[in-house]
Structure formats: structure tokens, C-alpha cells
Write a protein that holds these residues in place. Structure first.
Motif, PDB file in Angstrom:
ATOM      1  N   TYR A   1       0.813  -1.220   0.000  1.00  0.00           N
ATOM      2  CA  TYR A   1       0.000   0.000   0.000  1.00  0.00           C
ATOM      3  C   TYR A   1       0.849   1.273   0.000  1.00  0.00           C
ATOM      4  N   GLN A   2       2.176   1.099   0.098  1.00  0.00           N
ATOM      5  CA  GLN A   2       3.100   2.242   0.067  1.00  0.00           C
ATOM      6  C   GLN A   2       2.710   3.294   1.106  1.00  0.00           C
ATOM      7  N   ARG A   3       2.425   2.818   2.334  1.00  0.00           N
ATOM      8  CA  ARG A   3       2.037   3.711   3.418  1.00  0.00           C
ATOM      9  C   ARG A   3       2.985   3.526   4.601  1.00  0.00           C
ATOM     10  N   PRO A   4       4.196   4.057   4.488  1.00  0.00           N
ATOM     11  CA  PRO A   4       5.144   3.916   5.609  1.00  0.00           C
ATOM     12  C   PRO A   4       4.644   4.575   6.886  1.00  0.00           C
ATOM     13  N   ASP A   5       3.813   5.619   6.736  1.00  0.00           N
ATOM     14  CA  ASP A   5       3.294   6.304   7.921  1.00  0.00           C
ATOM     15  C   ASP A   5       2.392   5.387   8.739  1.00  0.00           C
ATOM     16  N   VAL A   6       1.646   4.506   8.063  1.00  0.00           N
ATOM     17  CA  VAL A   6       0.812   3.523   8.771  1.00  0.00           C
ATOM     18  C   VAL A   6       1.674   2.350   9.221  1.00  0.00           C
ATOM     19  N   ALA A   7       2.565   1.917   8.339  1.00  0.00           N
ATOM     20  CA  ALA A   7       3.407   0.756   8.632  1.00  0.00           C
ATOM     21  C   ALA A   7       4.218   0.955   9.907  1.00  0.00           C
ATOM     22  N   VAL A   8       4.739   2.157  10.098  1.00  0.00           N
ATOM     23  CA  VAL A   8       5.636   2.390  11.233  1.00  0.00           C
ATOM     24  C   VAL A   8       4.917   2.207  12.563  1.00  0.00           C
ATOM     25  N   THR A   9       3.620   2.502  12.616  1.00  0.00           N
ATOM     26  CA  THR A   9       2.896   2.321  13.881  1.00  0.00           C
ATOM     27  C   THR A   9       2.841   0.848  14.252  1.00  0.00           C
ATOM     28  N   PHE A  10       2.738  -0.015  13.246  1.00  0.00           N
ATOM     29  CA  PHE A  10       2.688  -1.452  13.530  1.00  0.00           C
ATOM     30  C   PHE A  10       4.069  -2.007  13.848  1.00  0.00           C
ATOM     31  N   PHE A  11       5.112  -1.467  13.223  1.00  0.00           N
ATOM     32  CA  PHE A  11       6.465  -1.894  13.579  1.00  0.00           C
ATOM     33  C   PHE A  11       6.770  -1.520  15.036  1.00  0.00           C
ATOM     34  N   LYS A  12       6.294  -0.347  15.458  1.00  0.00           N
ATOM     35  CA  LYS A  12       6.501   0.065  16.849  1.00  0.00           C
ATOM     36  C   LYS A  12       5.717  -0.826  17.811  1.00  0.00           C
ATOM     37  N   ARG A  13       4.502  -1.201  17.421  1.00  0.00           N
ATOM     38  CA  ARG A  13       3.731  -2.119  18.261  1.00  0.00           C
ATOM     39  C   ARG A  13       4.427  -3.469  18.362  1.00  0.00           C
ATOM     40  N   ALA A  14       5.035  -3.887  17.257  1.00  0.00           N
ATOM     41  CA  ALA A  14       5.774  -5.150  17.268  1.00  0.00           C
ATOM     42  C   ALA A  14       6.919  -5.087  18.265  1.00  0.00           C
ATOM     43  N   ALA A  15       7.633  -3.972  18.276  1.00  0.00           N
ATOM     44  CA  ALA A  15       8.758  -3.810  19.200  1.00  0.00           C
ATOM     45  C   ALA A  15       8.291  -3.696  20.644  1.00  0.00           C
ATOM     46  N   GLN A  16       7.125  -3.089  20.845  1.00  0.00           N
ATOM     47  CA  GLN A  16       6.572  -2.994  22.201  1.00  0.00           C
ATOM     48  C   GLN A  16       6.158  -4.370  22.722  1.00  0.00           C
ATOM     49  N   ALA A  17       5.571  -5.177  21.828  1.00  0.00           N
ATOM     50  CA  ALA A  17       5.144  -6.521  22.243  1.00  0.00           C
ATOM     51  C   ALA A  17       6.340  -7.402  22.562  1.00  0.00           C
ATOM     52  N   ASP A  18       7.401  -7.253  21.788  1.00  0.00           N
ATOM     53  CA  ASP A  18       8.614  -8.052  22.002  1.00  0.00           C
ATOM     54  C   ASP A  18       9.836  -7.187  21.716  1.00  0.00           C
ATOM     55  N   PRO A  19      10.445  -6.620  22.744  1.00  0.00           N
ATOM     56  CA  PRO A  19      11.599  -5.728  22.558  1.00  0.00           C
ATOM     57  C   PRO A  19      12.807  -6.403  21.924  1.00  0.00           C
ATOM     58  N   THR A  20      12.791  -7.730  21.794  1.00  0.00           N
ATOM     59  CA  THR A  20      13.909  -8.420  21.144  1.00  0.00           C
ATOM     60  C   THR A  20      13.686  -8.592  19.636  1.00  0.00           C
ATOM     61  N   ASN A  21      12.570  -8.081  19.118  1.00  0.00           N
ATOM     62  CA  ASN A  21      12.292  -8.195  17.686  1.00  0.00           C
ATOM     63  C   ASN A  21      13.137  -7.163  16.937  1.00  0.00           C
ATOM     64  N   VAL A  22      14.341  -7.560  16.601  1.00  0.00           N
ATOM     65  CA  VAL A  22      15.303  -6.658  15.973  1.00  0.00           C
ATOM     66  C   VAL A  22      14.799  -6.167  14.617  1.00  0.00           C
ATOM     67  N   MET A  23      14.178  -7.049  13.849  1.00  0.00           N
ATOM     68  CA  MET A  23      13.725  -6.670  12.514  1.00  0.00           C
ATOM     69  C   MET A  23      12.669  -5.572  12.571  1.00  0.00           C
ATOM     70  N   ALA A  24      11.741  -5.673  13.514  1.00  0.00           N
ATOM     71  CA  ALA A  24      10.701  -4.651  13.633  1.00  0.00           C
ATOM     72  C   ALA A  24      11.313  -3.297  13.983  1.00  0.00           C
ATOM     73  N   ILE A  25      12.278  -3.299  14.889  1.00  0.00           N
ATOM     74  CA  ILE A  25      12.955  -2.052  15.265  1.00  0.00           C
ATOM     75  C   ILE A  25      13.684  -1.470  14.063  1.00  0.00           C
ATOM     76  N   TYR A  26      14.377  -2.335  13.339  1.00  0.00           N
ATOM     77  CA  TYR A  26      15.106  -1.898  12.136  1.00  0.00           C
ATOM     78  C   TYR A  26      14.156  -1.268  11.109  1.00  0.00           C
ATOM     79  N   LEU A  27      13.006  -1.917  10.862  1.00  0.00           N
ATOM     80  CA  LEU A  27      12.065  -1.410   9.858  1.00  0.00           C
ATOM     81  C   LEU A  27      11.506  -0.051  10.265  1.00  0.00           C
ATOM     82  N   ALA A  28      11.194   0.100  11.561  1.00  0.00           N
ATOM     83  CA  ALA A  28      10.719   1.401  12.048  1.00  0.00           C
ATOM     84  C   ALA A  28      11.817   2.453  11.924  1.00  0.00           C
ATOM     85  N   ARG A  29      13.026   2.075  12.298  1.00  0.00           N
ATOM     86  CA  ARG A  29      14.151   3.026  12.255  1.00  0.00           C
ATOM     87  C   ARG A  29      14.425   3.499  10.834  1.00  0.00           C
ATOM     88  N   GLU A  30      14.349   2.592   9.865  1.00  0.00           N
ATOM     89  CA  GLU A  30      14.578   2.955   8.462  1.00  0.00           C
ATOM     90  C   GLU A  30      13.560   3.984   7.983  1.00  0.00           C
TER      91      GLU A  30
END
Length: 257
Positions: A160-189
Motif C-alpha cells: 500500500y506504500q504507506r510507511p506512515d501507517v506501517a511504522v505504527t505497527f512496527f513500533k507495536r511489534a517492538a513494544q510486544a517483544d523488545p527483542t524483535n530486531v527486525m521490527a525495530i530496524y524497519l521502524a528506524r529505516e
């Protein structure tokens, strides 16, 4: 006498008919259900078997067993009879009964993903993670919830080419599991590409903490130091970051300052 006996025995219901009658009178009669299930399985009567499982699930109502029965029926329709539409519908009923039913949700997600139906894929991923948040919110499901949030974010980002929406879910992923390195990386990018360097720097710090590989930890700190110096004009912060990296690898020339 023989004629009478023949007529008498000819009109007697079979054992299977008796079990069907029992089930019609009491849809939750486990003896009748088990007997018919075994009969249908033994004789390869797949339609009858799938419908038997569905009918019991319907009469059980909102119970875990009902979801399992719908799931088994759905797999029969798809895998044994090639009826994807009927099978998908039945798997959806399993998720409606038990939103956190992993088997049905996984199968549906794969079906939709392979078909390129991203709207349906988002729907089932969302239903699944919401079910987990409601019924299994503890640590046991943290890794799975994190993975699902990440998958939702990836669909929003890639299709959907919506990084603004995607980032909220990557942050939720990191909140649910702080060891999810990929989710943190995707949000950071996303933040880094958007020029939000302060948030990107904080996510770099989270990524360093979560990263299990020592060499990658050092590389991340070097990247963070460059970000602080080049993009944030924070020379002091860059030097402090390199010092932390140097403490981990004193002989690594890439972290000398």
C-alpha cells in the motif's frame, strides 16, 4: 413365515441410520458423532465427514472445540476435496468462534497472501492479533503478537506504500517483544528516510540493545555515530557512541575516533 421375516428385516434401519437419527434428536450426542465420524473416515465419505464436523461445531457454539472442528472441516474441503471457497469460508468460521485460533489464521493468511488479496490478508492478521490481545495477552504470546504486528506493517509498507501507517505497527511489534530486531530496524529505516533523526537515533539504541550478535552491535553503533555527526551535528554524541563500541571491541579499527 419366511416372507414375514424378510419384510421385517428389510424395513429395519441400519446401525448408521440409527446413529443419524440419534444425532438428529441430540446434535451433541458424542457416541453417535464418533460412530458416524469413524464410518465416514473408513469409507472415504469426505463430504459427509466435513459436514458432520461443521454441524457439531455449529451446535457447540463459541467453544475452542468448535473452532478445532471448523478448522478440520476447512482443511478437508481444501486439501482433500479441492474446494477452496468452501474451505476458506469454514476456516473463517473457526476464526469467528476463536479469533486466536492459530491453525486457521495461519492457513487463511497464507491463502490470501498467495492469492495477492492483501486486503483480506490484513483483515485476518488483524483479527488474529486482536484475538491474542484479548484472550492471550501474556508473555507466552508476545513473540507471536510481535510477529503479526510486523507482518501487518510489512503489508502496509510493501503493497500500500504507506510507511506512515506501517511504522505504527512496527513500533507495536517492538513494544510486544523488545527483542524483535527486525521490527525495530524497519521502524528506524522509515524515520531515518523521513529525516526524523532524533527518533531514528533512539531506535538505533533500541536495536543495539536487542541485537544478539556482537559484530552487528558494533556495526550499528558505528552507523549511529555517523548519523549523530553527519545528520544531527552531534559530535559529542558520536564520540560517546564510538567509545561504547570501542569498549566492546578495543582492537576494531572501525570504531576508533
Amino acid at each position: 413365515m419366511r416372507k414375514i421375516l424378510n419384510v421385517t428385516f428389510g424395513t429395519m434401519p441400519s446401525e448408521i441410520d440409527i446413529y443419524r437419527q440419534k444425532l438428529a434428536s441430540d446434535p451433541l450426542d458424542i457416541t453417535a458423532f464418533s460412530a458416524l465420524r469413524n464410518h465416514y473416515m473408513r469409507n472415504g465419505l469426505l463430504v459427509e465427514l466435513a459436514e458432520l464436523l461443521e454441524n457439531r461445531a455449529i451446535n457447540l457454539g463459541a467453544q475452542a472445540e468448535a473452532a478445532d472442528l471448523f478448522h478440520r472441516a476447512g482443511e478437508l474441503w481444501i486439501d482433500r476435496m479441492g474446494d477452496l471457497v468452501r474451505g476458506t469460508t469454514t476456516l473463517l468460521r473457526a476464526v469467528e468462534v476463536a479469533p486466536s485460533h492459530r491453525g486457521s489464521a495461519e492457513r487463511l493468511e497464507r491463502i490470501y497472501r498467495e492469492a495477492g488479496d492483501y486486503e483480506a490478508q490484513l483483515h485476518i492478521l488483524t483479527r488474529w492479533v486482536e484475538g491474542l490481545e484479548t484472550y492471550e495477552p501474556g508473555k507466552e504470546s508476545a513473540s507471536l503478537r510481535s510477529s503479526l504486528y510486523q507482518q501487518i506493517g510489512e503489508v502496509w509498507s510493501a503493497y500500500y506504500q504507506r510507511p506512515d501507517v506501517a511504522v505504527t505497527f512496527f513500533k507495536r511489534a517492538a513494544q510486544a517483544d523488545p527483542t524483535n530486531v527486525m521490527a525495530i530496524y524497519l521502524a528506524r529505516e522509515i524515520y531515518q528516510q523521513a529525516g526524523n533523526f532524533d527518533t531514528a537515533a533512539r531506535l538505533y539504541e533500541m536495536e543495539v540493545s536487542a541485537e544478539p550478535e556482537p559484530d552487528r552491535k558494533i556495526a550499528l553503533q558505528r552507523e549511529l555515530a555517523i548519523l549523530r555527526e553527519r545528520d544531527m551535528g552531534d559530535m559529542e554524541g558520536a564520540i560517546m557512541t564510538l567509545r561504547r563500541a570501542q569498549a566492546m571491541a578495543p582492537t576494531n579499527p572501525d570504531v576508533l575516533y
